[in-house]
Write a protein that holds these residues in place. Sequence first.
Motif, PDB file in Angstrom:
ATOM      1  N   ILE A 225       0.839  -1.202   0.000  1.00  5.07           N
ATOM      2  CA  ILE A 225       0.000   0.000   0.000  1.00  5.07           C
ATOM      3  C   ILE A 225       0.875   1.254   0.000  1.00  5.07           C
ATOM      4  O   ILE A 225       0.618   2.210  -0.742  1.00  5.07           O
ATOM      5  CB  ILE A 225      -0.952  -0.011   1.208  1.00  5.07           C
ATOM      6  N   PHE A 226       1.916   1.252   0.816  1.00  5.50           N
ATOM      7  CA  PHE A 226       2.830   2.395   0.843  1.00  5.50           C
ATOM      8  C   PHE A 226       3.474   2.599  -0.532  1.00  5.50           C
ATOM      9  O   PHE A 226       3.704   3.733  -0.961  1.00  5.50           O
ATOM     10  CB  PHE A 226       3.899   2.201   1.913  1.00  5.50           C
ATOM     11  N   GLY A 227       3.781   1.492  -1.194  1.00  4.01           N
ATOM     12  CA  GLY A 227       4.324   1.595  -2.537  1.00  4.01           C
ATOM     13  C   GLY A 227       3.335   2.238  -3.493  1.00  4.01           C
ATOM     14  O   GLY A 227       3.694   3.087  -4.312  1.00  4.01           O
TER      15      GLY A 227
ATOM     16  N   TYR B 208      -8.513   1.202   8.501  1.00  2.64           N
ATOM     17  CA  TYR B 208      -7.543   0.620   7.576  1.00  2.64           C
ATOM     18  C   TYR B 208      -8.084  -0.574   6.793  1.00  2.64           C
ATOM     19  O   TYR B 208      -7.550  -0.918   5.734  1.00  2.64           O
ATOM     20  CB  TYR B 208      -6.307   0.204   8.373  1.00  2.64           C
ATOM     21  N   GLN B 209      -9.149  -1.195   7.288  1.00  3.83           N
ATOM     22  CA  GLN B 209      -9.594  -2.461   6.688  1.00  3.83           C
ATOM     23  C   GLN B 209      -9.961  -2.369   5.211  1.00  3.83           C
ATOM     24  O   GLN B 209      -9.660  -3.306   4.444  1.00  3.83           O
ATOM     25  CB  GLN B 209     -10.731  -3.065   7.515  1.00  3.83           C
ATOM     26  N   PRO B 210     -10.626  -1.313   4.730  1.00  3.21           N
ATOM     27  CA  PRO B 210     -10.879  -1.259   3.279  1.00  3.21           C
ATOM     28  C   PRO B 210      -9.595  -1.296   2.453  1.00  3.21           C
ATOM     29  O   PRO B 210      -9.572  -1.900   1.370  1.00  3.21           O
ATOM     30  CB  PRO B 210     -11.622   0.076   3.111  1.00  3.21           C
ATOM     31  N   MET B 211      -8.540  -0.679   2.941  1.00  2.15           N
ATOM     32  CA  MET B 211      -7.276  -0.686   2.208  1.00  2.15           C
ATOM     33  C   MET B 211      -6.666  -2.087   2.214  1.00  2.15           C
ATOM     34  O   MET B 211      -6.117  -2.549   1.201  1.00  2.15           O
ATOM     35  CB  MET B 211      -6.307   0.326   2.809  1.00  2.15           C
ATOM     36  N   TRP B 212      -6.756  -2.762   3.367  1.00  2.00           N
ATOM     37  CA  TRP B 212      -6.252  -4.136   3.439  1.00  2.00           C
ATOM     38  C   TRP B 212      -7.042  -5.046   2.507  1.00  2.00           C
ATOM     39  O   TRP B 212      -6.464  -5.841   1.760  1.00  2.00           O
ATOM     40  CB  TRP B 212      -6.316  -4.665   4.874  1.00  2.00           C
ATOM     41  N   GLN B 213      -8.357  -4.937   2.513  1.00  3.48           N
ATOM     42  CA  GLN B 213      -9.181  -5.783   1.647  1.00  3.48           C
ATOM     43  C   GLN B 213      -8.845  -5.539   0.180  1.00  3.48           C
ATOM     44  O   GLN B 213      -8.779  -6.480  -0.628  1.00  3.48           O
ATOM     45  CB  GLN B 213     -10.657  -5.518   1.911  1.00  3.48           C
ATOM     46  N   ASN B 214      -8.626  -4.288  -0.164  1.00  2.00           N
ATOM     47  CA  ASN B 214      -8.309  -3.949  -1.545  1.00  2.00           C
ATOM     48  C   ASN B 214      -6.994  -4.578  -1.979  1.00  2.00           C
ATOM     49  O   ASN B 214      -6.915  -5.228  -3.031  1.00  2.00           O
ATOM     50  CB  ASN B 214      -8.249  -2.426  -1.699  1.00  2.00           C
TER      51      ASN B 214
END
Length: 268
Positions: free
Chosen positions: A47-49, A252-258
Amino acid sequence: MHGTPAGPTPPPPLPTDQLRFAMPPMHDSVEEERRHRKERLAGALRIFGRMGFEDGVSGHITARDPEYSDCFWVNPFGMPFSHVTVGDLVLANSEGQVIEGRYHVNQAAFTVHSQVHAARPDVVAVAHCHSVHGRALAALGELLDPITQESCAFYEDHALYDAYSGVAVDAAEGRRIAAALGSHKALVLRNHGLLTVGDSVDAAAWWFLSMERSCQVQLTARAAGRPVLIDHRMAVATREQLGGDLVAWINYQPMWQNIARSEPDLLS
């Protein structure tokens, strides 16, 4: 006077216990918890990338091992964030010596992270990258102002490390940075960038993402005019609502799921 004709009666509401709401998982074994932390670490790096936080070989996220509390999982030195998989992660001891993995560790970065982990046994993860807007605010030697709901999450819960001594390569510098952080969730490293911590990888990553965006908003608002500050009472109340690690984890969970669905190879 005629009323509106009655339509069909809608179904009754579902009991709330039948609705899905993600919460941090409980683990049955240390191996399961270790695997979970490593998956979230690989995902956060990707995600950071995506967000453009990578700058050469600068930028790191560490996660404390659930069994060996003075050892930490970290991204491999020189590997692009967008390529990192669970199997690529490196386990290093508090001295930065690799005890599991196939790659080197960025010693300058690890020196700081290990001292923060040592000073804060409550912290599971530490995130630090040379993001653009974080560096811009750091160059001003300033903290975030309470000008948005998101920035209020950091109100009186972040600090400034008001020094710059080049690349941090010794434990003494790491200890000074840890002391400046104190009990806060985040730190502005003057002329350097941002550092955030959390009781999970998810929380530390979310705080970094949110802090970087808050820096961007503050710099943009100041360039356009004079930002209106939220008063102390409301800023504190907002922080109490939004500033906890559990709220960060949920956000943060939507970003993790994505990232987990779009790049499942990260789990290999």
